[in-house]
Design a protein around this motif. Structure first.
Motif, PDB file in Angstrom:
ATOM      1  N   THR A  87       0.831  -1.206   0.000  1.00 13.25           N
ATOM      2  CA  THR A  87       0.000   0.000   0.000  1.00 13.25           C
ATOM      3  C   THR A  87       0.863   1.253   0.000  1.00 13.25           C
ATOM      4  OG1 THR A  87      -1.806  -1.130   1.139  1.00 13.25           O
ATOM      5  CG2 THR A  87      -1.763   1.278   1.276  1.00 13.25           C
ATOM      6  N   ARG A  88       1.932   1.256   0.800  1.00 13.37           N
ATOM      7  CA  ARG A  88       2.816   2.418   0.854  1.00 13.37           C
ATOM      8  C   ARG A  88       3.505   2.649  -0.494  1.00 13.37           C
ATOM      9  NH1 ARG A  88       4.385   3.974   6.306  1.00 13.37           N
ATOM     10  NH2 ARG A  88       3.338   2.648   7.825  1.00 13.37           N
ATOM     11  N   ILE A  89       3.902   1.557  -1.157  1.00 13.86           N
ATOM     12  CA  ILE A  89       4.538   1.694  -2.467  1.00 13.86           C
ATOM     13  C   ILE A  89       3.559   2.278  -3.476  1.00 13.86           C
ATOM     14  CG2 ILE A  89       5.427   0.371  -4.431  1.00 13.86           C
ATOM     15  CD1 ILE A  89       6.970  -1.337  -2.454  1.00 13.86           C
ATOM     16  N   TRP A  90       2.337   1.739  -3.487  1.00 11.03           N
ATOM     17  CA  TRP A  90       1.333   2.286  -4.398  1.00 11.03           C
ATOM     18  C   TRP A  90       1.035   3.751  -4.080  1.00 11.03           C
ATOM     19  CZ3 TRP A  90       0.193   1.056  -8.982  1.00 11.03           C
ATOM     20  CH2 TRP A  90       0.117  -0.276  -9.417  1.00 11.03           C
ATOM     21  N   ASP A  91       0.955   4.078  -2.792  1.00 10.91           N
ATOM     22  CA  ASP A  91       0.713   5.476  -2.413  1.00 10.91           C
ATOM     23  C   ASP A  91       1.791   6.378  -3.006  1.00 10.91           C
ATOM     24  OD1 ASP A  91      -1.516   4.736  -0.976  1.00 10.91           O
ATOM     25  OD2 ASP A  91      -0.525   4.842   0.992  1.00 10.91           O
ATOM     26  N   GLY A  92       3.035   5.940  -2.872  1.00 12.05           N
ATOM     27  CA  GLY A  92       4.146   6.735  -3.390  1.00 12.05           C
ATOM     28  C   GLY A  92       4.125   6.836  -4.901  1.00 12.05           C
ATOM     29  N   ARG A 131       1.976  11.280  -9.789  1.00 10.85           N
ATOM     30  CA  ARG A 131       1.037  11.878 -10.751  1.00 10.85           C
ATOM     31  C   ARG A 131       1.446  11.637 -12.210  1.00 10.85           C
ATOM     32  NH1 ARG A 131      -2.519  14.589  -7.777  1.00 10.85           N
ATOM     33  NH2 ARG A 131      -1.884  15.446  -5.752  1.00 10.85           N
ATOM     34  N   THR A 132       1.877  10.411 -12.475  1.00  9.38           N
ATOM     35  CA  THR A 132       2.177  10.060 -13.865  1.00  9.38           C
ATOM     36  C   THR A 132       0.938   9.567 -14.602  1.00  9.38           C
ATOM     37  OG1 THR A 132       2.698   7.757 -13.304  1.00  9.38           O
ATOM     38  CG2 THR A 132       4.512   9.356 -13.205  1.00  9.38           C
ATOM     39  N   GLY A 133      -0.149   9.363 -13.866  1.00  2.86           N
ATOM     40  CA  GLY A 133      -1.356   8.792 -14.447  1.00  2.86           C
ATOM     41  C   GLY A 133      -1.577   7.350 -14.052  1.00  2.86           C
ATOM     42  N   ILE A 134      -0.661   6.788 -13.258  1.00  2.00           N
ATOM     43  CA  ILE A 134      -0.808   5.405 -12.838  1.00  2.00           C
ATOM     44  C   ILE A 134      -1.870   5.303 -11.752  1.00  2.00           C
ATOM     45  CG2 ILE A 134       0.959   5.425 -11.014  1.00  2.00           C
ATOM     46  CD1 ILE A 134       1.821   2.653 -12.126  1.00  2.00           C
ATOM     47  N   ASP A 135      -2.680   4.239 -11.840  1.00  2.00           N
ATOM     48  CA  ASP A 135      -3.778   4.000 -10.902  1.00  2.00           C
ATOM     49  C   ASP A 135      -3.736   2.530 -10.533  1.00  2.00           C
ATOM     50  OD1 ASP A 135      -6.176   3.463  -9.613  1.00  2.00           O
ATOM     51  OD2 ASP A 135      -7.406   4.599 -11.027  1.00  2.00           O
ATOM     52  N   ARG A 136      -3.543   2.244  -9.242  1.00  2.00           N
ATOM     53  CA  ARG A 136      -3.385   0.853  -8.806  1.00  2.00           C
ATOM     54  C   ARG A 136      -4.585  -0.012  -9.165  1.00  2.00           C
ATOM     55  NH1 ARG A 136      -2.846   1.938  -2.499  1.00  2.00           N
ATOM     56  NH2 ARG A 136      -2.350   4.018  -3.315  1.00  2.00           N
ATOM     57  N   SER A 137      -5.746   0.584  -9.299  1.00  2.00           N
ATOM     58  CA  SER A 137      -6.963  -0.188  -9.572  1.00  2.00           C
ATOM     59  C   SER A 137      -7.237  -0.351 -11.064  1.00  2.00           C
ATOM     60  CB  SER A 137      -8.171   0.486  -8.905  1.00  2.00           C
ATOM     61  OG  SER A 137      -8.400   1.774  -9.454  1.00  2.00           O
ATOM     62  N   ASP A 138      -6.365   0.210 -11.909  1.00  2.00           N
ATOM     63  CA  ASP A 138      -6.618   0.168 -13.348  1.00  2.00           C
ATOM     64  C   ASP A 138      -5.352  -0.256 -14.094  1.00  2.00           C
ATOM     65  OD1 ASP A 138      -7.328   0.503 -15.971  1.00  2.00           O
ATOM     66  OD2 ASP A 138      -7.741   2.659 -15.830  1.00  2.00           O
ATOM     67  N   PRO A 139      -5.212  -1.570 -14.381  1.00  2.00           N
ATOM     68  CA  PRO A 139      -3.992  -2.047 -15.058  1.00  2.00           C
ATOM     69  C   PRO A 139      -3.732  -1.403 -16.415  1.00  2.00           C
ATOM     70  CG  PRO A 139      -5.217  -3.889 -14.132  1.00  2.00           C
ATOM     71  CD  PRO A 139      -6.100  -2.673 -13.998  1.00  2.00           C
ATOM     72  N   SER A 140      -4.747  -0.833 -17.035  1.00  2.00           N
ATOM     73  CA  SER A 140      -4.519  -0.181 -18.330  1.00  2.00           C
ATOM     74  C   SER A 140      -3.628   1.049 -18.184  1.00  2.00           C
ATOM     75  CB  SER A 140      -5.850   0.207 -18.985  1.00  2.00           C
ATOM     76  OG  SER A 140      -6.467   1.280 -18.296  1.00  2.00           O
ATOM     77  N   THR A 141      -3.455   1.530 -16.940  1.00  2.00           N
ATOM     78  CA  THR A 141      -2.588   2.693 -16.700  1.00  2.00           C
ATOM     79  C   THR A 141      -1.160   2.289 -16.357  1.00  2.00           C
ATOM     80  OG1 THR A 141      -3.041   2.848 -14.298  1.00  2.00           O
ATOM     81  CG2 THR A 141      -4.588   3.949 -15.803  1.00  2.00           C
ATOM     82  N   ASN A 163       3.782   5.522 -17.651  1.00  2.00           N
ATOM     83  CA  ASN A 163       3.275   5.848 -16.320  1.00  2.00           C
ATOM     84  C   ASN A 163       4.015   5.116 -15.212  1.00  2.00           C
ATOM     85  OD1 ASN A 163       1.339   7.383 -17.604  1.00  2.00           O
ATOM     86  ND2 ASN A 163      -0.282   5.852 -17.399  1.00  2.00           N
ATOM     87  N   PHE A 164       4.394   3.866 -15.489  1.00  2.00           N
ATOM     88  CA  PHE A 164       4.898   2.975 -14.447  1.00  2.00           C
ATOM     89  C   PHE A 164       6.352   3.262 -14.088  1.00  2.00           C
ATOM     90  CE2 PHE A 164       6.645  -1.082 -12.923  1.00  2.00           C
ATOM     91  CZ  PHE A 164       5.690  -1.492 -12.014  1.00  2.00           C
ATOM     92  N   ILE A 165       7.220   3.319 -15.105  1.00  2.00           N
ATOM     93  CA  ILE A 165       8.653   3.400 -14.838  1.00  2.00           C
ATOM     94  C   ILE A 165       9.053   4.668 -14.093  1.00  2.00           C
ATOM     95  CG2 ILE A 165      10.937   3.510 -15.941  1.00  2.00           C
ATOM     96  CD1 ILE A 165       9.819   1.539 -18.053  1.00  2.00           C
ATOM     97  N   PRO A 166       8.559   5.863 -14.472  1.00  2.00           N
ATOM     98  CA  PRO A 166       8.935   7.065 -13.707  1.00  2.00           C
ATOM     99  C   PRO A 166       8.410   7.066 -12.275  1.00  2.00           C
ATOM    100  CG  PRO A 166       8.047   7.656 -15.856  1.00  2.00           C
ATOM    101  CD  PRO A 166       7.740   6.199 -15.640  1.00  2.00           C
ATOM    102  N   ALA A 167       7.400   6.256 -12.006  1.00  2.00           N
ATOM    103  CA  ALA A 167       6.787   6.258 -10.672  1.00  2.00           C
ATOM    104  C   ALA A 167       7.416   5.237  -9.732  1.00  2.00           C
ATOM    105  CB  ALA A 167       5.284   5.983 -10.790  1.00  2.00           C
ATOM    106  N   LEU A 168       8.333   4.401 -10.231  1.00  2.00           N
ATOM    107  CA  LEU A 168       8.928   3.385  -9.364  1.00  2.00           C
ATOM    108  C   LEU A 168       9.632   4.038  -8.182  1.00  2.00           C
ATOM    109  CD1 LEU A 168      10.376   0.937 -12.041  1.00  2.00           C
ATOM    110  CD2 LEU A 168       8.507   0.474 -10.447  1.00  2.00           C
ATOM    111  N   GLN A 224      15.563   6.344  -1.790  1.00  2.00           N
ATOM    112  CA  GLN A 224      15.285   7.068  -0.555  1.00  2.00           C
ATOM    113  C   GLN A 224      13.785   7.236  -0.299  1.00  2.00           C
ATOM    114  OE1 GLN A 224      17.591   7.773   1.522  1.00  2.00           O
ATOM    115  NE2 GLN A 224      19.392   7.404   0.263  1.00  2.00           N
ATOM    116  N   SER A 225      12.957   6.484  -0.994  1.00  2.00           N
ATOM    117  CA  SER A 225      11.512   6.647  -0.828  1.00  2.00           C
ATOM    118  C   SER A 225      11.072   6.224   0.571  1.00  2.00           C
ATOM    119  CB  SER A 225      10.769   5.822  -1.880  1.00  2.00           C
ATOM    120  OG  SER A 225      10.955   4.441  -1.660  1.00  2.00           O
ATOM    121  N   ALA A 226      10.003   6.850   1.037  1.00  2.00           N
ATOM    122  CA  ALA A 226       9.492   6.568   2.381  1.00  2.00           C
ATOM    123  C   ALA A 226       9.073   5.111   2.519  1.00  2.00           C
ATOM    124  CB  ALA A 226       8.317   7.496   2.687  1.00  2.00           C
ATOM    125  N   SER A 227       8.519   4.530   1.447  1.00  2.00           N
ATOM    126  CA  SER A 227       8.063   3.135   1.537  1.00  2.00           C
ATOM    127  C   SER A 227       9.229   2.182   1.769  1.00  2.00           C
ATOM    128  CB  SER A 227       7.304   2.737   0.264  1.00  2.00           C
ATOM    129  OG  SER A 227       8.109   2.904  -0.896  1.00  2.00           O
TER     130      SER A 227
END
Length: 199
Positions: free
Chosen positions: A2-7, A12-22, A27-32, A36-39
């Motif tokens: 959950t913390r990883i998805w929150d981060g 705000r790349t457009g990725i949505d955990r509930s929508d695999p089409s995103t 959207n995915f790679i820049p959001a990884l 030093q991420s909090a998660s």
């Protein structure tokens, strides 16, 4: 998770955990999560995780490498998301080399004991069916032998040479069975990699 998805969603790349089409590369790679991420600091700081490494080193005085999270998208949805095939490697370099990244420790203390323990905390289940970390049991005990046979200052320790000349070593490979929340540690001289599952 959950913390990883929150981060990731907070990027705000457009990725949505509930929508695999995103979950596209765009959207995915820049959001990884970054190192030093909090998660990731949350996972590193868990008492049980610290205890695992403290037990291995027999001390509470620990340092941490700033590795990141390895996340596979469900490639049953999109085959292009499937990771490359199994690629065994040893992260420890046998000899100091000019220009070598400080992120890859060299064998300062000889080839007969670990310089550090590698490992990860699994946030999902891993097994031969679903894929995951693959290790060659007891290969750490052969590290000095591999260095004598195949190592050089110029090339380090090319695993391709071990594969070509000692293929029987890789017949011992096992996919680690881990449950959600398990920590898996191994000696830094161990041959290891990741593999996809059979389902």
């Amino acid at each position: 998770l959950t913390r990883i998805w929150d981060g990731m969603e907070s990027c705000r790349t457009g990725i949505d955990r509930s929508d695999p089409s995103t979950w596209t590369d765009r959207n995915f790679i820049p959001a990884l999560p970054g190192q030093q991420s909090a998660s990731l600091w949350h996972v590193r700081g868990l008492p049980e995780v610290r205890r695992a490494w403290a037990t291995a080193w027999e001390t509470e005085d620990l340092l941490v490498a700033f590795n990141t999270a390895y996340i596979w998208r469900p490639y049953g949805i999109d085959p292009s998301w499937k990771p490359p095939g199994l690629s065994y490697h040893i992260d420890r370099q046998p000899f100091p080399r000019d220009g070598l990244s400080v992120g890859i420790p060299t064998s300062r203390f000889g080839h007969h004991k670990p310089e550090y323990f590698q490992g990860f905390v699994s946030l999902v289940r891993g097994s031969p069916c679903v894929g995951g970390n693959t290790l060659i049991p007891r290969s750490h005990a052969q590290y000095a032998e591999f260095v004598r046979e195949f190592g050089s200052v110029e090339k380090g320790l090319p695993v391709s040479e071990i594969i070509a000349h000692r293929p029987e070593v890789f017949e011992r490979g096992i996919v680690a069975h881990v449950e959600q929340g398990d920590a898996l540690l191994w000696d830094d001289r161990t041959l290891h990699g990741n593999c996809t599952g059979i389902v």
